[in-house]
Design a protein around this motif. Structure first.
Motif, PDB file in Angstrom:
ATOM      1  N   LEU A 146       0.822  -1.209   0.000  1.00 44.78           N
ATOM      2  CA  LEU A 146       0.000   0.000   0.000  1.00 44.78           C
ATOM      3  C   LEU A 146       0.854   1.256   0.000  1.00 44.78           C
ATOM      4  N   LEU A 147       1.961   1.225   0.765  1.00 47.56           N
ATOM      5  CA  LEU A 147       2.861   2.366   0.817  1.00 47.56           C
ATOM      6  C   LEU A 147       3.492   2.633  -0.548  1.00 47.56           C
ATOM      7  N   VAL A 148       3.925   1.536  -1.209  1.00 45.94           N
ATOM      8  CA  VAL A 148       4.521   1.684  -2.547  1.00 45.94           C
ATOM      9  C   VAL A 148       3.486   2.256  -3.519  1.00 45.94           C
ATOM     10  N   LEU A 149       2.256   1.767  -3.424  1.00 50.59           N
ATOM     11  CA  LEU A 149       1.189   2.249  -4.295  1.00 50.59           C
ATOM     12  C   LEU A 149       0.925   3.736  -4.034  1.00 50.59           C
ATOM     13  N   PHE A 150       0.879   4.106  -2.756  1.00 48.90           N
ATOM     14  CA  PHE A 150       0.622   5.500  -2.377  1.00 48.90           C
ATOM     15  C   PHE A 150       1.713   6.427  -2.926  1.00 48.90           C
ATOM     16  N   VAL A 151       2.970   6.026  -2.720  1.00 45.30           N
ATOM     17  CA  VAL A 151       4.094   6.839  -3.197  1.00 45.30           C
ATOM     18  C   VAL A 151       4.076   6.923  -4.721  1.00 45.30           C
ATOM     19  N   SER A 152       3.737   5.809  -5.365  1.00 48.98           N
ATOM     20  CA  SER A 152       3.679   5.802  -6.839  1.00 48.98           C
ATOM     21  C   SER A 152       2.630   6.779  -7.354  1.00 48.98           C
ATOM     22  N   VAL A 153       1.472   6.775  -6.701  1.00 51.53           N
ATOM     23  CA  VAL A 153       0.399   7.689  -7.095  1.00 51.53           C
ATOM     24  C   VAL A 153       0.855   9.140  -6.940  1.00 51.53           C
ATOM     25  N   LEU A 154       1.513   9.428  -5.801  1.00 50.39           N
ATOM     26  CA  LEU A 154       2.003  10.786  -5.558  1.00 50.39           C
ATOM     27  C   LEU A 154       2.972  11.217  -6.650  1.00 50.39           C
ATOM     28  N   LEU A 155       3.924  10.364  -6.981  1.00 52.26           N
ATOM     29  CA  LEU A 155       4.947  10.713  -7.964  1.00 52.26           C
ATOM     30  C   LEU A 155       4.372  10.837  -9.370  1.00 52.26           C
ATOM     31  N   PHE A 194      -9.228  26.229   4.381  1.00 50.05           N
ATOM     32  CA  PHE A 194      -8.417  25.892   3.212  1.00 50.05           C
ATOM     33  C   PHE A 194      -9.071  24.763   2.408  1.00 50.05           C
ATOM     34  N   GLY A 195      -9.168  24.979   1.113  1.00 52.62           N
ATOM     35  CA  GLY A 195      -9.771  23.975   0.235  1.00 52.62           C
ATOM     36  C   GLY A 195     -11.231  24.222  -0.054  1.00 52.62           C
ATOM     37  N   GLU A 196     -11.853  25.143   0.709  1.00 55.89           N
ATOM     38  CA  GLU A 196     -13.268  25.418   0.489  1.00 55.89           C
ATOM     39  C   GLU A 196     -13.491  26.646  -0.386  1.00 55.89           C
ATOM     40  N   GLY A 197     -12.395  27.299  -0.788  1.00 58.59           N
ATOM     41  CA  GLY A 197     -12.480  28.476  -1.651  1.00 58.59           C
ATOM     42  C   GLY A 197     -11.456  28.376  -2.763  1.00 58.59           C
ATOM     43  N   VAL A 255       3.688  17.722  -2.663  1.00 58.87           N
ATOM     44  CA  VAL A 255       2.601  18.077  -1.750  1.00 58.87           C
ATOM     45  C   VAL A 255       1.511  18.864  -2.478  1.00 58.87           C
ATOM     46  N   MET A 256       1.914  19.892  -3.239  1.00 56.67           N
ATOM     47  CA  MET A 256       0.932  20.765  -3.890  1.00 56.67           C
ATOM     48  C   MET A 256       0.189  20.073  -5.031  1.00 56.67           C
ATOM     49  N   ALA A 257       0.822  19.101  -5.664  1.00 54.52           N
ATOM     50  CA  ALA A 257       0.160  18.344  -6.725  1.00 54.52           C
ATOM     51  C   ALA A 257      -0.772  17.273  -6.158  1.00 54.52           C
ATOM     52  N   ASN A 258      -0.729  17.094  -4.844  1.00 55.25           N
ATOM     53  CA  ASN A 258      -1.532  16.040  -4.213  1.00 55.25           C
ATOM     54  C   ASN A 258      -2.236  16.576  -2.966  1.00 55.25           C
ATOM     55  N   LEU A 259      -2.932  17.679  -3.143  1.00 55.90           N
ATOM     56  CA  LEU A 259      -3.628  18.273  -2.008  1.00 55.90           C
ATOM     57  C   LEU A 259      -4.748  17.376  -1.489  1.00 55.90           C
ATOM     58  N   TRP A 260      -5.199  16.454  -2.307  1.00 49.66           N
ATOM     59  CA  TRP A 260      -6.187  15.479  -1.833  1.00 49.66           C
ATOM     60  C   TRP A 260      -5.654  14.699  -0.635  1.00 49.66           C
ATOM     61  N   ALA A 261      -4.330  14.584  -0.553  1.00 45.25           N
ATOM     62  CA  ALA A 261      -3.712  13.833   0.550  1.00 45.25           C
ATOM     63  C   ALA A 261      -3.105  14.739   1.612  1.00 45.25           C
ATOM     64  N   PHE A 262      -2.707  15.967   1.215  1.00 49.29           N
ATOM     65  CA  PHE A 262      -1.910  16.801   2.123  1.00 49.29           C
ATOM     66  C   PHE A 262      -2.568  18.129   2.485  1.00 49.29           C
ATOM     67  N   SER A 263      -3.855  18.300   2.195  1.00 48.48           N
ATOM     68  CA  SER A 263      -4.478  19.604   2.437  1.00 48.48           C
ATOM     69  C   SER A 263      -4.432  20.003   3.907  1.00 48.48           C
ATOM     70  N   LEU A 264      -4.586  19.051   4.807  1.00 42.33           N
ATOM     71  CA  LEU A 264      -4.552  19.362   6.240  1.00 42.33           C
ATOM     72  C   LEU A 264      -3.177  19.871   6.654  1.00 42.33           C
ATOM     73  N   VAL A 265      -2.131  19.232   6.151  1.00 42.77           N
ATOM     74  CA  VAL A 265      -0.760  19.650   6.467  1.00 42.77           C
ATOM     75  C   VAL A 265      -0.493  21.039   5.914  1.00 42.77           C
ATOM     76  N   VAL A 266      -0.897  21.267   4.665  1.00 45.06           N
ATOM     77  CA  VAL A 266      -0.670  22.564   4.026  1.00 45.06           C
ATOM     78  C   VAL A 266      -1.422  23.665   4.758  1.00 45.06           C
ATOM     79  N   SER A 267      -2.660  23.397   5.130  1.00 42.62           N
ATOM     80  CA  SER A 267      -3.465  24.421   5.803  1.00 42.62           C
ATOM     81  C   SER A 267      -2.841  24.822   7.136  1.00 42.62           C
ATOM     82  N   ARG A 268      -2.300  23.850   7.861  1.00 40.07           N
ATOM     83  CA  ARG A 268      -1.656  24.174   9.145  1.00 40.07           C
ATOM     84  C   ARG A 268      -0.363  24.949   8.941  1.00 40.07           C
ATOM     85  N   PHE A 269       0.336  24.632   7.869  1.00 41.67           N
ATOM     86  CA  PHE A 269       1.565  25.347   7.558  1.00 41.67           C
ATOM     87  C   PHE A 269       1.268  26.799   7.190  1.00 41.67           C
TER      88      PHE A 269
END
Length: 510
Positions: free
Chosen positions: A16-25, A293-296, A316-330
């Motif tokens: 699953l981790l390999v699949l996740f990383v592959s999708v991100l890349l 963040f993400g609602e506008g 991260v920015m190309a995959n906000l579906w996965a990282f929006s919470l991290v980005v919003s806090r940053f």
């Protein structure tokens, strides 16, 4: 058996981790370039300023800065300076005021409306907005006098150099240069110069907009002051990016009042009006409005320029579906980016007391909220009441309006495409992205005239420049001023295009 099950779980998790990383890349490195328009017409020539013209431009802005068109409040403006400014621009831009192509009207005594008549009446007109009033500035802590227009180290200093006399002078100077060259537009356009934008625009832009509505004018698009070309403001962006405000935040100004009994300071009450109100405003500061963040449109902004971020932020920015919470806090960690993602709370005025030995009966505070596009005035008011939770604090709305509609910004939007194309040409291929304008502008009054309002300042701003707007030592470089005029010079000509070009995939992103 247990060991076999454990290894199976580990293998599954690893898979699953390999699949996740592959999708991100894959998403990151196949991130699509935005569709842009191919222009099937002769590109208008840019403007190369002669030394004499450069000096003329610089002196035009300096002279404008020296006229202190200060707005203190709706009922207190420097009307003498406002009247002087009208005479000044008539003197500095003689072709604009004398051209047979242009009609000029004055509204509210000090606001100016120009109509530049084009040759093709089948084309819907557009509008350029700016304002001539400025916020107050006192000499204390300024490096130079705020209304001196001093030139120093390649910069022109003074109140209004960024907000908004540079744009006003830039629009008029670009038109003046075009008229000198014999330019005659195909598409008609309006230029609106408001005189009270800093104090809500009720007597200037609002009156102009109402009159145009009465004349049944419809606009193809409108460009007003707004977001700049940012450079180094968002960490990780490796190039300047032009942000185009496709909406702007709403606004709510509240007056908070606590009424108590007066008394002598020698036997004070257990809770004073000042103490009660201080606790209330402290709760508002300590409990910010929810992160949206993400609602506008702010999410689209980051997605548009995902490929311009350094590694690993590009992933991260190309995959906000996965990282929006991290980005919003940053983003919440910095005041300049925090304003993008939530309704902001600003405590602006606190008043109480008249004498050191008298407990005052009344304390008041003014709080201004700039409302995120995903919220409304009513929702913000409900949150304020729940946060304060004290019936002794009276709330009264001084003024308010909901966030503005989101303007179209796709490949079918002629105004947005013209703006993008001009930015790309003038700012050396800088990418652009739709964004939320965190301030408020006169453009809100023109919503009945067009669905396409864009808020953009054609100036590159670095992080250290942000606090100069409405702050100390406001300035603009001579180079930036020249580019600003080039932008309007090019924009006016680009707007003459008679139809939307055919979209295509480009090797670069606008």
């Amino acid at each position: 058996m247990a060991a076999l099950c454990g290894r199976a779980v580990v293998c599954s998790l690893a898979g699953l981790l390999v699949l996740f990383v592959s999708v991100l890349l894959i998403r990151t490195y196949t991130w699509p370039e935005r569709a842009v328009r191919q222009w099937h017409w002769k590109e208008p020539s840019g403007m190369e300023l002669m030394e004499e013209e450069k000096e003329q431009l610089i002196e035009a802005l300096k002279g404008a800065i020296r006229i202190p068109t200060v707005s203190f409040s709706e009922d207190k403006q420097n009307t003498t300076a406002l009247a002087e400014f009208g005479k000044y621009i008539e003197k500095v831009f003689p072709n604009v005021f004398s051209s047979k192509l242009i009609t000029h009207e004055v509204f509210g005594n000090y606001s100016h409306l120009f109509k530049v008549n084009g040759s093709d009446h089948t084309l819907q007109p557009y509008m350029l907005l700016a304002h001539l009033d400025v916020v107050p500035a006192t000499p204390e802590s300024w490096e130079v006098s705020p209304f001196s227009g001093v030139e120093q180290d390649g910069y022109i200093y003074g109140r209004g150099t960024l907000d908004d006399k540079s744009s006003l002078i830039g629009i008029l100077q670009a038109l003046e240069f075009l008229l000198k060259k014999g330019y005659k537009p195909c598409r008609s356009f309006y230029i609106g110069l408001g005189h009270d934008e800093e104090v809500f625009g009720h007597r200037g832009a609002k009156i102009m907009a109402e009159e145009l509505k009465n004349r049944k004018v419809k606009l193809a698009f409108l460009v007003d002051e707004g977001l700049p070309v940012i450079d180094g403001i968002i960490p990780g962006l490796n190039c300047p990016v032009a942000l185009i405000g496709i909406t702007e935040k709403g606004s709510l100004t509240l007056k908070l009042t606590v009424n108590g009994s007066p008394g002598h300071s020698s036997f004070p009450p257990l809770e004073s009006s000042i103490g009660i109100l201080s606790a209330a405003v402290s709760r508002l500061e300590q409990n910010p409005m929810p992160n949206k963040f993400g609602e506008g449109p702010e999410r689209a902004m980051f997605e548009h320029v995902a490929s311009k971020f350094v590694f690993p932020l590009n992933i991260v920015m190309a995959n906000l579906w996965a990282f929006s919470l991290v980005v919003s806090r940053f983003l919440a960690q910095s005041s300049s980016t925090n304003a993008m993602i939530r309704t902001t709370t600003a405590l602006t005025i606190f008043q109480s007391g008249i004498k050191s030995n008298v407990v005052p009966p009344t304390a008041t505070a003014t709080v201004n909220f700039r409302i995120h596009p995903a919220q409304t005035v009513k929702e913000v008011l409900d949150i304020v009441r729940k946060t304060i939770q004290d019936e002794r604090v009276e709330l009264s709305v001084m003024n308010s309006f909901d966030p503005l509609p989101v303007s179209s910004h796709d490949v079918e939007s002629v105004g947005y495409q013209i703006l993008q194309h001009t930015i790309h040409s003038v700012f050396s291929g800088a990418p652009s992205a739709p964004a939320v304008c965190i301030g408020n502008t006169d453009s809100r009054y023109f919503v009945p005239l067009t669905n396409n309002i864009y808020r953009f300042n054609p100036v590159i701003l670095k992080k250290e420049d942000l606090n100069r707007i409405h702050g100390l030592n406001e300035r603009i470089s001579k180079e930036a001023l020249e580019r600003l005029v080039q932008f309007y010079f090019q924009l006016i000509q680009n707007a003459d295009i008679d139809k939307i070009p055919i979209p295509h995939r480009a090797t670069h992103e606008l």
